[in-house]
Design an enzyme around this catalytic site. Structure first.
Site, PDB file in Angstrom:
ATOM      1  N   ASP A 229      20.932  42.160  85.570  1.00 53.98           N
ATOM      2  CA  ASP A 229      20.849  43.687  85.042  1.00 53.98           C
ATOM      3  C   ASP A 229      21.376  43.541  83.627  1.00 53.98           C
ATOM      4  O   ASP A 229      22.073  42.341  82.507  1.00 53.98           O
ATOM      5  CB  ASP A 229      21.572  44.239  86.546  1.00 53.98           C
ATOM      6  CG  ASP A 229      21.449  46.207  85.795  1.00 53.98           C
ATOM      7  OD1 ASP A 229      21.573  46.248  85.156  1.00 53.98           O
ATOM      8  OD2 ASP A 229      22.172  46.066  87.122  1.00 53.98           O
TER       9      ASP A 229
HETATM   10  C1  BGC Z   1      21.553  49.740  85.766  1.00 56.63           C
HETATM   11  C2  BGC Z   1      19.741  48.920  86.386  1.00 56.63           C
HETATM   12  C3  BGC Z   1      18.499  49.357  85.366  1.00 56.63           C
HETATM   13  C4  BGC Z   1      19.780  48.924  83.778  1.00 56.63           C
HETATM   14  C5  BGC Z   1      18.819  49.555  82.488  1.00 56.63           C
HETATM   15  C6  BGC Z   1      21.628  49.618  84.600  1.00 56.63           C
HETATM   16  O1  BGC Z   1      23.003  49.755  84.240  1.00 56.63           O
HETATM   17  O2  BGC Z   1      21.867  49.082  86.616  1.00 56.63           O
HETATM   18  O3  BGC Z   1      19.467  49.449  87.483  1.00 56.63           O
HETATM   19  O4  BGC Z   1      17.831  49.320  85.724  1.00 56.63           O
HETATM   20  O5  BGC Z   1      20.760  49.685  83.250  1.00 56.63           O
HETATM   21  O6  BGC Z   1      18.327  50.621  82.476  1.00 56.63           O
END
Ligand code: BGC
Length: 845
Positions: A229
């Site tokens: 993530d």
């Molecule tokens: C989220 C993810 C997301 C990523 C990219 C993170 O803060 O938890 O689900 O895909 O950001 O935007």
């Protein structure tokens, strides 16, 4: 898509790269892109959130793209066909923007109703979640666009999300939180998975060797790419050895030179790096980023055009769920309607955070219903927001650097923007942003969103404000920036300017909207309108303040004085219908005072059209709840989301959601998981069971065509085994039609993790229910002769030396001296486990 890679080809490519070159590819190039490398024919790749729209490479101001209904609303159809269609449509949205991988679906469970991100995830049930996720992945990947199943694992709350340690026993992890991932991997083979922010039992998800290497890549034999993530990875060697393949975002991060050094120091074997890269190359080959750039389709429907309008209206309306109905719904077309409530005018069509997109339009319920029928009077309601919200207009944005130089001067199509991003290629960091727009005259609420010092000027008036950071979360102020606002009266069109000296990484925005009525005035106007109409439709709901990434809720009560508004209207109106514009459980203390309740989720860009179609019965709102609605705050098997000393204990174990309610571990819910009335009436005949398939004769005894969701639950005999959904099937029948409906029970839901291995549950009863509050039939489960079934499966009698370790009757291991053969239930995979514990994996057929 065929996998053009073979081991030799891969090895040849890898041999062309130095260690540094390999490692360089294992961190993103920018926020949402990956590097290519000509030497090995690797093209750059682009990723986009996900999961209910393809936002593209920009957080704000990017291209217009379809806003789909939110995940709980889509899931409420209980149709894998719906999830599959959504996957295919998202793939088209990705193609239009040259995106290779969509960051979805989200398969974390609704553990507690307070979780901020529940709106993005499907359900409290792992089987329903897993089946929908697999269908979504299949739809997406059938078009050559990669899915990314997220977030692995035990990522069910947002509080302290970067640091929290989810403490979950292995049985609970396997039976509940890993199961959706397992089903998605087994049934749809997702090309990527995302490792979560949190720790699991003391180990960061990005370093979770036991889960990432042991289970995902080992036991399940998954060959895809595991990415982190965003900003989740903290270490080099532990993450690389712990199964993480790719650090996101880039260009910088904890790998790079540190990982090269770790390899040189012998802390990480180069073979581990090669494995990460192999997976990256496999992904590239699958999404068309190997050897030549992908040829993107261009013959695609416009995000705001007629084709998408039809699709997104239907997908939203079909999931809407009738929770109560004394016959007021569907609305009679000739009736006069008082449509009341702020969410009727400002319908919340999506949640907040990375799942939000820039939609071509967001049709309010007021616009949708007035377009669909005559005789609608629209009345504003009480305030529903506690926070300042950026406006819905375009603005000019000027960004200045430390030196005072103007770095960028552009028009943003939205009244929100970002001051700076890690990958923005500007000559120097932005320190000051000036946002401006012309505001119409009249009573206006104006303001600014930012972290820092701002001077807000409107006409002659000028205000100096300081906005402090409100969040420790890395993206907190960015996703939900602090704001300031005030009410003014303007003679005519006036220039509004906010000159901000930045004080941190945060979202920025400009506020300008008509000054809303006071709550007292709104309630009085609503009551007057309700008494004058045949029927009052009150729209209540949550907003992206509650339905959001990065923050959890603290209550299920509707914000503001909405409950008071409903009660006042119900007392004055002849009939009252309440539409709930929320993705997740809310408390409805007025439920017994009203005539009908329609839960409408966060319905996406066509929201108002979909609500109108559901209210009028043009499309049957045939949804069934995907999560239980507690009767009161705290009255659920799991509630708290705040870690204690950094740990969030999943103390309720396997008794989550309806499993816990049914075991009386919490007061009965207000509405059960699986509940929903639709507009039909159903008669169930006798229930029979043969070969794990439940059959029941179903008759639509209503006067209209309708859709039913037949749900099958296993009630095991053992006390510590919760009741659980083991199968479901949807069927649409004409009035008076009878059909025999078959529901296959998934063995993956009827097994238990017992002392380090799966054990099938035998015996017990299968219940056929419309949610556990409405059980329509049952059938006992025979304690079958498993060994006979397995012998048939293996094709020869099991001999004395054979030991059977079954996976719900589908998996068999026979021990031979020195080795053990495990056959997967699909019979296309074999694992040869040697005495020393190593595993040789083979794919057959
Ligand atoms: C989220 C993810 C997301 C990523 C990219 C993170 O803060 O938890 O689900 O895909 O950001 O935007």
């Amino acid at each position: 898509m065929d996998d053009p890679l073979n081991a030799r080809d891969l090895d040849e490519r890898l041999a062309r790269l130095s260690l540094e070159r390999k490692v360089r590819l294992l961190t993103g190039a920018t926020m949402f892109t990956l590097r290519g490398d000509e030497e090995i024919g690797l093209e750059p790749m682009a990723f986009s959130d996900g999961p209910t729209g393809v936002r593209g490479l920009d957080f704000t101001g990017g291209p217009l793209t379809c806003l789909f209904p939110n995940a709980t609303l889509l899931a409420s159809s209980w149709r894998t066909e719906t999830a599959e269609e959504v996957g295919r449509l998202l793939a088209e949205e990705a193609e239009r923007q040259s995106i290779h991988v969509v960051l979805g679906p989200t398969v974390n469970l609704h553990r507690t109703p307070l979780g901020g991100r529940l709106f993005e995830a499907y359900s409290e049930d792992p089987l329903l979640t897993g089946h929908l996720a697999a269908a979504y992945v299949s739809g997406l990947q059938s078009q050559g666009i990669g899915a990314c199943v997220k977030h692995l694992v035990a990522n069910e709350a947002e509080t302290d999300r970067h640091g929290v340690d989810s403490v979950v026993d292995e049985r609970t992890l396997r039976e509940l939180y890993l199961l959706p991932f397992e089903i998605a991997v087994d049934d749809a083979d997702p090309w990527s998975v995302m490792a979560a922010y949190n720790k699991v039992n003391g180990i960061a998800a990005t370093e979770q060797g036991p889960v990432n290497n042991g289970i995902l890549k080992g036991e399940w034999g998954w060959l895809g790419l595991l990415m982190s993530d965003w900003f989740a990875t903290q270490t080099a060697a532990p993450a690389a050895n712990g199964g993480l393949d790719l650090v996101m975002p880039g260009p910088t991060g904890p790998w790079g030179p540190a990982l090269v050094a770790a390899v040189e120091a012998g802390e990480v074997e180069e073979a581990v790096i090669d494995d990460h890269l192999r997976r990256l190359l496999l992904l590239a080959s699958r999404v068309g980023a190997l050897n030549a750039p992908r040829a993107w389709r261009t013959d695609l429907p416009e995000p705001g055009g007629a084709v998408r309008r039809e699709q997104l209206t239907r997908l939203a309306a079909e999931g809407m769920t009738v929770l109560a109905n004394d016959g007021s719904l569907p609305l009679a077309r000739g009736a006069s309607v008082a449509l009341i409530g702020r969410p009727a005018l400002e319908t919340t069509c999506m949640g907040g955070g990375s799942a939000s997109v820039r939609a071509p339009h967001q049709v309010s319920i007021a616009d949708g219903l007035t377009e669909a029928m005559d005789g609608v009077t629209v009345v504003d309601g009480v305030a529903v927001r506690a926070r300042v919200r950026a406006g819905q207009f375009s603005m000019r944005v000027r960004m200045y650097g430390e030196s005072g130089a103007l770095l960028s001067d552009h028009v943003s199509e939205e009244a929100r923007t970002v001051g700076f991003m890690p990958d923005q290629e500007l000559a120097e960091p932005v320190t000051r942003v000036v946002m401006s727009a012309t505001v119409p005259g009249g009573a206006r609420r104006i303001g600014v969103l930012a972290v820092g010092r701002a001077t807000v000027t409107v006409g002659e008036a000028s205000y100096d404000v300081t906005l402090e950071s409100e969040s420790d979360d890395i993206g907190g102020d960015f996703l939900r920036p602090p704001g300031w606002q005030t009410d003014v009266v303007l003679d005519g069109p006036t220039e509004l300017v906010a000159d901000v000296t930045l004080g941190g990484w945060a979202g920025l925005g400009l506020v300008a909207e008509p000054t809303p009525p006071t709550d007292d005035d709104a309630i009085a106007a609503a009551v007057a309108a309700a008494s004058a109409a045949d029927i009052a439709v009150v729209v209540v709901g949550l907003t992206e303040e509650q339905e959001t990434e990065a923050f959890d809720k603290s209550t299920l009560a509707l914000p503001g004085r909405q409950d008071e508004l409903v009660s006042a209207v119900a007392a004055a109106a002849r009939r009252t219908v309440v539409v709930v514009n929320a993705a997740t459980p809310v408390l409805m203390p007025w439920a017994s005072e009203v005539d009908a309740i329609l839960w409408a989720g966060l319905p996406g860009q066509e929201g108002g059209h979909a609500v109108a179609a559901a209210l009028l019965g043009d499309i049957e709102p045939a949804g069934r709840l995907v999560t239980s609605f507690p009767a009161a705050d705290g009255a659920s098997p799991a509630w708290g989301v705040a870690p204690t000393a950094g740990k969030l204990a999943y103390e309720e174990g396997v008794f989550v959601g309806y499993r816990g309610y049914a075991a009386k571990r919490a007061p009965a819910p207000a509405y059960w998981f699986g509940q929903g009335l639709g507009y039909g009436d159903w008669e169930y005949g006798e229930v029979t069971l043969a070969d794990s398939v439940v059959s029941v004769d179903l008759t639509n005894v209503s006067a209209r065509a309708s859709r039913e969701v037949v749900q099958v639950y296993l009630q095991p005999t053992e006390d510590d085994q919760p009741i659980r959904l083991v199968g479901f099937s949807t069927v649409s029948l004409a009035p008076g039609e009878t059909r025999s409906v078959e529901v296959a029970c998934d063995p993956r839901a009827s097994r238990t993790w017992d002392d380090g291995a799966w054990r099938p549950l035998t015996g017990g009863r299968l219940l056929v229910a419309r949610g556990l509050g409405d059980i329509r039939g049952e059938v006992p489960v025979p304690t079958g002769d498993l060994e006979a079934i397995l012998a048939e499966l293996v094709g020869r009698p099991l001999d004395e030396a054979s030991q059977v370790v079954t996976d719900a009757g589908w998996q068999v291991r026979t021990f031979a001296p020195g080795s053990m053969l495990t056959m997967d239930y699909r019979e296309d995979r074999m694992n040869l486990e040697h005495e020393d514990g190593t595993v040789t994996r083979a794919f057959v057929g």
